[in-house]
Design an enzyme around this catalytic site. Structure first.
Site, short mmCIF file in Angstrom:
data_model
loop_
_atom_site.label_atom_id
_atom_site.label_comp_id
_atom_site.label_asym_id
_atom_site.label_seq_id
_atom_site.Cartn_x
_atom_site.Cartn_y
_atom_site.Cartn_z
N ASP A 7 0.87 -1.18 0.00
CA ASP A 7 0.00 0.00 0.00
C ASP A 7 0.90 1.23 0.00
OD1 ASP A 7 -1.81 2.05 0.51
OD2 ASP A 7 -2.12 1.49 2.61
N THR A 11 2.62 9.36 2.12
CA THR A 11 3.62 9.52 3.18
C THR A 11 4.41 8.25 3.44
OG1 THR A 11 2.21 11.16 4.24
CG2 THR A 11 3.97 10.21 5.57
N ARG A 12 3.73 7.09 3.40
CA ARG A 12 4.38 5.84 3.78
C ARG A 12 4.06 4.73 2.79
NH1 ARG A 12 2.61 4.14 9.62
NH2 ARG A 12 0.57 4.43 8.67
N ASP A 102 -7.23 3.74 -2.63
CA ASP A 102 -7.14 3.49 -1.19
C ASP A 102 -8.53 3.52 -0.55
OD1 ASP A 102 -7.30 6.24 -1.75
OD2 ASP A 102 -6.04 6.81 -0.04
N ARG A 103 -9.37 4.46 -0.98
CA ARG A 103 -10.73 4.52 -0.45
C ARG A 103 -11.54 3.29 -0.88
NH1 ARG A 103 -12.92 10.06 -2.59
NH2 ARG A 103 -14.79 9.48 -1.39
N THR A 175 -0.58 28.51 22.39
CA THR A 175 -0.70 28.36 20.94
C THR A 175 -0.56 26.92 20.48
OG1 THR A 175 0.08 30.62 20.55
CG2 THR A 175 0.30 29.06 18.73
#
Length: 254
Positions: A7, A11-12, A102-103, A175
């Site tokens: 997969d 990012t990964r 992916d979805r 913050t």
């Protein structure tokens, strides 16, 4: 027979062997930004694999790099794509190719867990929400920035605002906490509103909520009865691969 699932996200890269029970085994996760992907695969994968199933939403150069690396060790490669119908799941999009694979795979994985309506939420680079009713009909979804991407975007436009850190509070008094609370709170609100809208649409109690992706655990504590499924895309890929037609490695796999 050695079979692996891959997969490739924004990012990964997540990879897992396919077990004899048809489900992913132990999952390997590689953050691929600035990494030699082929070298990382050499470190973690066996030198020879019989078959690989790949799902990718990453940029084309990265997808090609993965496929080329796999072609040196793998006899057969299957590249997943979104289908209008698959294993009782029917996609709402008029053009299924516009729905991220992916979805699609996450919904397949959710359907494999059993009957009933489900809201599938992925928390990665993006926050995705998809509703599937009890009959397997995808009713549509939403896409928004994930909390991590919100923080990165704010930091990019105003560098004095940190890109990470802080803890969630309803009303923060510094913050860092205010940023964490605002970005996580926005994601939580979208999921909660989606659950309420799903109940209205289906005329039933809210559907089961499945969370997957690297940022899922951080939101779970603030959502109603979530079920964490961090590797849901791989679960769906395993189901898809059972009926997929392979591409022979060494031809046009890239």
């Amino acid at each position: 027979m050695s079979r692996w699932l891959f997969d490739l996200g924004n990012t990964r890269l997540k990879a897992a062997p396919l077990g004899a029970d048809g489900r992913p085994g132990a999952v390997l996760a590689i953050a691929h930004d600035g990494v030699d992907l082929a070298a990382e695969l050499d470190r973690h994968l066996p030198p020879s694999i019989d078959a690989a199933a790949v799902a990718s939403v990453a940029a084309e150069p990265l997808r090609v790099a993965l496929l080329q690396a796999l072609a040196t060790r793998c006899q057969r490669i299957s590249l997943a794509s979104t289908a209008r119908q698959w294993a009782g799941l029917r996609i709402a999009y008029a053009d299924p190719s516009r729905l991220g694979v992916d979805r699609f795979l996450a919904m397949l994985g959710a359907r494999a867990e059993g009957p009933g309506a489900v809201l599938v939420c992925g928390v990665g680079t993006a926050l995705t929400v998809d509703l599937v009713d009890a009959d397997g009909l995808h009713r549509g979804g939403r896409i928004a920035p994930s909390p991590a991407l919100m923080r990165e975007a704010l930091h990019g436009r105003a560098s004095q605002l940190p890109a990470n850190g802080g803890v969630y509070r309803d009303f923060a008094d510094d913050t860092d906490d205010a940023l964490a609370s605002g970005c996580e709170g926005a994601a939580v609100a979208l999921v909660e509103r989606s659950l309420a809208a799903a109940a209205e649409l289906l005329g039933a109690p809210p559907p089961r909520l499945l969370l997957h992706g690297g940022g899922a655990a951080a939101l779970a504590a603030r959502l109603p009865a979530p079920e964490l499924r961090p590797d849901l895309v791989l679960e769906g890929l395993a189901r898809w691969s059972a009926a997929a037609s392979p591409v022979v490695a060494g031809t046009d796999a890239a």
